[in-house]
Design a protein around this motif. Sequence first.
Motif, mmCIF file in Angstrom:
data_model
loop_
_atom_site.group_PDB
_atom_site.id
_atom_site.type_symbol
_atom_site.label_atom_id
_atom_site.label_comp_id
_atom_site.label_asym_id
_atom_site.label_seq_id
_atom_site.Cartn_x
_atom_site.Cartn_y
_atom_site.Cartn_z
ATOM 1 N N LEU A 246 0.802 -1.224 0.000
ATOM 2 C CA LEU A 246 0.000 0.000 0.000
ATOM 3 C C LEU A 246 0.832 1.269 0.000
ATOM 4 O O LEU A 246 0.271 2.360 -0.104
ATOM 5 C CB LEU A 246 -0.943 0.012 1.214
ATOM 6 N N ILE A 247 2.153 1.146 0.166
ATOM 7 C CA ILE A 247 2.978 2.343 0.246
ATOM 8 C C ILE A 247 4.068 2.309 -0.815
ATOM 9 O O ILE A 247 4.342 1.278 -1.425
ATOM 10 C CB ILE A 247 3.634 2.492 1.642
ATOM 11 N N ASN A 248 4.688 3.457 -1.007
ATOM 12 C CA ASN A 248 5.850 3.594 -1.881
ATOM 13 C C ASN A 248 7.094 3.413 -1.024
ATOM 14 O O ASN A 248 7.403 4.253 -0.159
ATOM 15 C CB ASN A 248 5.846 4.972 -2.542
ATOM 16 N N LYS A 249 7.830 2.334 -1.233
ATOM 17 C CA LYS A 249 8.964 2.006 -0.368
ATOM 18 C C LYS A 249 10.103 3.006 -0.537
ATOM 19 O O LYS A 249 10.886 3.231 0.403
ATOM 20 C CB LYS A 249 9.438 0.587 -0.653
ATOM 21 N N GLU A 250 10.228 3.626 -1.684
ATOM 22 C CA GLU A 250 11.241 4.665 -1.851
ATOM 23 C C GLU A 250 10.927 5.872 -0.978
ATOM 24 O O GLU A 250 11.819 6.454 -0.345
ATOM 25 C CB GLU A 250 11.333 5.082 -3.321
ATOM 26 N N ARG A 251 9.662 6.245 -0.921
ATOM 27 C CA ARG A 251 9.252 7.351 -0.052
ATOM 28 C C ARG A 251 9.439 6.984 1.410
ATOM 29 O O ARG A 251 9.746 7.856 2.245
ATOM 30 C CB ARG A 251 7.801 7.719 -0.322
ATOM 31 N N LEU A 252 9.254 5.706 1.737
ATOM 32 C CA LEU A 252 9.466 5.252 3.121
ATOM 33 C C LEU A 252 10.896 5.541 3.562
ATOM 34 O O LEU A 252 11.142 6.041 4.667
ATOM 35 C CB LEU A 252 9.152 3.764 3.232
ATOM 36 N N THR A 253 11.840 5.239 2.683
ATOM 37 C CA THR A 253 13.253 5.488 3.013
ATOM 38 C C THR A 253 13.556 6.975 3.069
ATOM 39 O O THR A 253 14.204 7.462 4.004
ATOM 40 C CB THR A 253 14.149 4.798 1.972
ATOM 41 N N GLU A 254 13.077 7.720 2.073
ATOM 42 C CA GLU A 254 13.413 9.139 1.971
ATOM 43 C C GLU A 254 12.748 9.979 3.056
ATOM 44 O O GLU A 254 13.353 10.933 3.563
ATOM 45 C CB GLU A 254 13.010 9.671 0.594
ATOM 46 N N GLU A 255 11.504 9.651 3.401
ATOM 47 C CA GLU A 255 10.726 10.542 4.250
ATOM 48 C C GLU A 255 10.609 10.071 5.695
ATOM 49 O O GLU A 255 10.107 10.825 6.540
ATOM 50 C CB GLU A 255 9.334 10.741 3.644
ATOM 51 N N ILE A 256 11.067 8.839 5.988
ATOM 52 C CA ILE A 256 11.010 8.365 7.375
ATOM 53 C C ILE A 256 12.373 7.901 7.862
ATOM 54 O O ILE A 256 12.921 8.441 8.840
ATOM 55 C CB ILE A 256 9.964 7.238 7.528
ATOM 56 N N TYR A 257 12.946 6.939 7.189
ATOM 57 C CA TYR A 257 14.201 6.365 7.681
ATOM 58 C C TYR A 257 15.357 7.377 7.648
ATOM 59 O O TYR A 257 16.115 7.503 8.622
ATOM 60 C CB TYR A 257 14.565 5.125 6.871
ATOM 61 N N ASP A 258 15.497 8.106 6.539
ATOM 62 C CA ASP A 258 16.582 9.079 6.449
ATOM 63 C C ASP A 258 16.467 10.180 7.501
ATOM 64 O O ASP A 258 17.465 10.504 8.178
ATOM 65 C CB ASP A 258 16.637 9.681 5.047
ATOM 66 N N PRO A 259 15.276 10.804 7.696
ATOM 67 C CA PRO A 259 15.182 11.815 8.761
ATOM 68 C C PRO A 259 15.448 11.252 10.155
ATOM 69 O O PRO A 259 16.025 11.949 11.006
ATOM 70 C CB PRO A 259 13.745 12.324 8.638
ATOM 71 N N LEU A 260 15.039 9.985 10.389
ATOM 72 C CA LEU A 260 15.234 9.419 11.715
ATOM 73 C C LEU A 260 16.709 9.175 12.035
ATOM 74 O O LEU A 260 17.108 9.150 13.207
ATOM 75 C CB LEU A 260 14.448 8.116 11.857
ATOM 76 N N THR A 261 17.539 9.010 11.016
ATOM 77 C CA THR A 261 18.977 8.826 11.283
ATOM 78 C C THR A 261 19.596 10.084 11.879
ATOM 79 O O THR A 261 20.614 10.010 12.576
ATOM 80 C CB THR A 261 19.711 8.459 9.980
ATOM 81 N N TYR B 148 -0.775 4.329 5.140
ATOM 82 C CA TYR B 148 0.062 5.135 6.017
ATOM 83 C C TYR B 148 1.158 4.250 6.637
ATOM 84 O O TYR B 148 0.943 3.058 6.877
ATOM 85 C CB TYR B 148 -0.755 5.745 7.156
ATOM 86 N N ALA B 149 2.294 4.857 6.924
ATOM 87 C CA ALA B 149 3.319 4.227 7.759
ATOM 88 C C ALA B 149 3.172 4.816 9.162
ATOM 89 O O ALA B 149 3.067 6.046 9.313
ATOM 90 C CB ALA B 149 4.709 4.484 7.213
ATOM 91 N N VAL B 150 3.135 3.969 10.168
ATOM 92 C CA VAL B 150 2.864 4.406 11.539
ATOM 93 C C VAL B 150 4.146 4.282 12.358
ATOM 94 O O VAL B 150 4.755 3.202 12.435
ATOM 95 C CB VAL B 150 1.739 3.575 12.171
ATOM 96 N N LEU B 151 4.548 5.390 12.969
ATOM 97 C CA LEU B 151 5.721 5.426 13.844
ATOM 98 C C LEU B 151 5.258 5.474 15.298
ATOM 99 O O LEU B 151 4.581 6.428 15.714
ATOM 100 C CB LEU B 151 6.583 6.652 13.519
ATOM 101 N N VAL B 152 5.596 4.425 16.056
ATOM 102 C CA VAL B 152 5.266 4.349 17.481
ATOM 103 C C VAL B 152 6.562 4.507 18.278
ATOM 104 O O VAL B 152 7.546 3.802 18.014
ATOM 105 C CB VAL B 152 4.569 3.022 17.821
#
Length: 530
Positions: free
Chosen positions: A73-88, A132-136
Motif C-alpha cells: 500500500l505504500i511507496n517504499k522509496e518514499r518510506l526510506t526518503e521521508e522516514i528512515y533518512d530523517p530518523l537517522t 500510512y506508515a505508523v511510527l510508534v
Amino acid sequence: MEWLNKMFSNKDTEMTATEKELYSDGGKERPLDPSLEKVDVIIKKEFSHSIDFHYSTVLVGNRDGKVYYFDTLINKERLTEEIYDPLTNTEGKDAIEGTEDLEEFRKEYFSSVPYTFAENYHQIFWKLLNGYAVLVIDGIEKAVCINLGTLEKRTVSEPSTQTIIRGPKDSFTESIKTNLSLIRRRIRNPNLCFEQYRVGQDTRTAVVIAYMKSITNEELVKEVKSRIEKINVVGLFDSGNIEEFLTDKSMTPFPLTFNTERPDNAAANLIEGKIIIIVDGSPFALSVPTVFTDFFISTEDYYQPFFMASFIRIIRYVAFMFSLLLPSLYVAISTYHHELIPTSLLISVQAQREGVPFPAVIEILLMELTFEVLREAGVRMPRAVGQTVSIVGALVIGQAAVEAGLVSSVLIIIVALTAIASFVSPIYNFSVATRILRFVYIIVAAMIGLYGVLLLVVIMVVHLTSLRSFGVPYLAPIAPFLMEDQKDVFLRMPVWDNITRPSYLKPKHGKKVGDKASQGSKSQSEGNVT
C-alpha cells in the motif's frame, strides 16, 4: 408475503459500523499504551498473519521506536526518503521527551509530508490499511501516521460502454481520487461538495457523494445520505452493489439509478441539481434522482447542433418502441389479425411461411433466444474473437435456419431490426429492460393478439407512473406534465433558450444563468489576478 413487502417497499436496513467502532473494545475507543512492547504485541497480533505487513525497529533520539506499514500500500522509496533518512538525524539527540513535544518533533523531521496523529488502536489500524506508515515511540501515548500511499491504477482512457463521437474522451477509472479530480476540473466552484462514507463491514469501501451546495435541494441530499448510512453489506466492490439499496423499489425491470463512466455527464448532472455517487474501485458513477427520459439523452447531444441532436433523440424513442413491440406485433398480426396486412404482402409472407413446421410464436422465441445466447457469448468471449463469433454466428445460423425451413426469412428481418434497435439506447442497462419485456409481449401477443399487446402497454405505463426515484416521479416531466421542463425532453432546444433547471428536482436556483454584469466583473477580476 413478508418477502414481497420487502421487495415493493422502501429499504430500511441497519446502519453499518462506523470507523470508531472498528478495532475497539466493546465499541469504545481503546487508548494507546505508552509501552512500546505492549503496542507491538497488539499490532502484530492483528496483522502478523499477512505477508505484506512489515515493521522495523528504529531509534528516535534517546527512545526506541517501531515503524509499521503494508508494503503493498505504500511507496517504499518514499518510506526510506521521508522516514528512515530523517530518523537517522535523531540518533544521540534528545529528540522527544513526551506527548507535548510530539508536534515539535514532527515539524523538525517530517515537516513536508502529510501526517496525522493516532491516539488509539483503531486509528492506527485504519491508517495502516489506508497506505500510512505508523511510527510508534516508546513512552509516547501518540503515534505519528505518515501518508505514503501509492496504488496501482489504470490510466484515464476513452469510455468503453458509452462511445463518443464528439466531446471529451476521458472516462472514470477505478481510483476514486482520479474520479473526483476529473469532476473538480470541470466544475471549479467552491459550492461543489464531496462527502465520504465507508460502506461494507469487511471491505470498508469509500463511497463519496458529490453535489452542488448552492443548487441541490437539501431534502434530497439528506435522503441520499440517509440511504447510504443504512446500507448494510459485507463487501462493496462496485457501484452496482449498492444500487438496489438506493432505489425506492426493486421489483421493476427499469433502472431507477443512472450510471455513467463519463465525467462530463456527471458534471452536467451536478449542474442540473442531481447528486453523483462514486464508489472507490468502480469506474461507473451513479446519478440520482433518475427519470425515464434520462436514458434517451446523451451528453453528446449538447455538443452538436440542436437540429441534429433533436433528430437523433427522436430516433432513440422510436428505436425503443421498435425493440419492445416489433416482435409481438408480428406475432399478433400474423396469427390473429390478417386483415391488417395488405393482400399482396400477406400472400408473400404466407408463401415464405409455407413448409415452416412451427407457429409464429415458436419461431420468434427460438430466434430471439438464439440471438440472446450469441450476444452473451460475444460479450464473455475474449475481445479478439468475441465480435467475430457473434456476427458470424448470427449470419450463419440465420441463413441455415431459413434454408432448413425452420423459420421464415421475414422473421429473420424482424429479429435483426429488433436487435439493432435495442442497441440505440446510450445506457446499456436500460436496453436490458426492453430485452426482458420483449419476451413477455411476445407470449401475450400469441395468446390474445393485439388486445394483449395494448393491455400490456397500458399496464407498463401505469407501472412507470407508480415508480419513484428518491421521491421524484419516474415519468417526470411527462407525467406529471411540466410545461416548463419540455424544452429538453423529446427535442433539444438551443442552448441559449434552455436556461432553466428541471423543476421536478426542486433546485435552490431554477435558472442556469445569472446577471451578465456581475459575470463580466468576475471575469475581469480573474483576468487581473492571472
